[in-house]
Design a protein around this motif. Structure first.
Motif, PDB file in Angstrom:
ATOM      1  N   ILE A  17      21.011  95.199  48.912  1.00 53.87           N
ATOM      2  CA  ILE A  17      22.089  94.654  48.073  1.00 53.87           C
ATOM      3  C   ILE A  17      21.531  94.142  46.756  1.00 53.87           C
ATOM      4  O   ILE A  17      22.146  94.328  45.702  1.00 53.87           O
ATOM      5  N   CYS A  18      20.389  93.521  46.800  1.00 51.43           N
ATOM      6  CA  CYS A  18      19.872  92.839  45.616  1.00 51.43           C
ATOM      7  C   CYS A  18      18.366  93.096  45.437  1.00 51.43           C
ATOM      8  O   CYS A  18      17.559  92.159  45.535  1.00 51.43           O
ATOM      9  N   LEU A  56      23.220  87.320  37.985  1.00 51.77           N
ATOM     10  CA  LEU A  56      22.987  87.909  39.311  1.00 51.77           C
ATOM     11  C   LEU A  56      23.560  87.035  40.425  1.00 51.77           C
ATOM     12  O   LEU A  56      23.373  87.319  41.603  1.00 51.77           O
ATOM     13  N   THR A  72      25.768  88.704  43.119  1.00 49.80           N
ATOM     14  CA  THR A  72      25.001  89.657  43.938  1.00 49.80           C
ATOM     15  C   THR A  72      24.107  88.915  44.925  1.00 49.80           C
ATOM     16  O   THR A  72      24.022  89.292  46.099  1.00 49.80           O
ATOM     17  N   GLN A 102      26.199  87.493  47.635  1.00 54.68           N
ATOM     18  CA  GLN A 102      26.641  88.549  48.553  1.00 54.68           C
ATOM     19  C   GLN A 102      25.516  88.878  49.538  1.00 54.68           C
ATOM     20  O   GLN A 102      25.746  89.065  50.736  1.00 54.68           O
TER      21      GLN A 102
END
Ligand code: SF4
Length: 65
Positions: free
Chosen positions: A22-23, A46, A49, A52
């Motif tokens: 995801i990141c 960010l 993100t 998340q």
């Protein structure tokens, strides 16, 4: 908006790789296969993100501050 920091609890990380997927700008798997944050101070852009990634972690190993 203030900058953010993220930390990974390596005692609870199971190395599933979700956060690195995801990141990838922030999380990386170390040689032991556990995640770590590679950036000391995360740019606020960010923020969603990294949050998340933290919410997607199956063991809640990621803390975003
Ligand atoms: S999502 Fe959580 S358990 Fe999976 S690698 Fe990242 S920190 Fe570890």
């Amino acid at each position: 908006m203030n900058s953010l920091r993220a930390s990974v609890n390596k005692n609870t990380c199971i190395g599933c790789g979700i956060c690195t997927e995801i990141c990838p700008a922030i999380f990386e798997l170390d040689p032991m296969g556990l995640s770590e944050s590679t950036i000391a101070t995360i740019d606020p852009s960010l923020g969603s993100t990294v949050r998340q990634a933290a919410e997607s972690c199956p063991t809640d190993a990621i803390t975003v501050m």
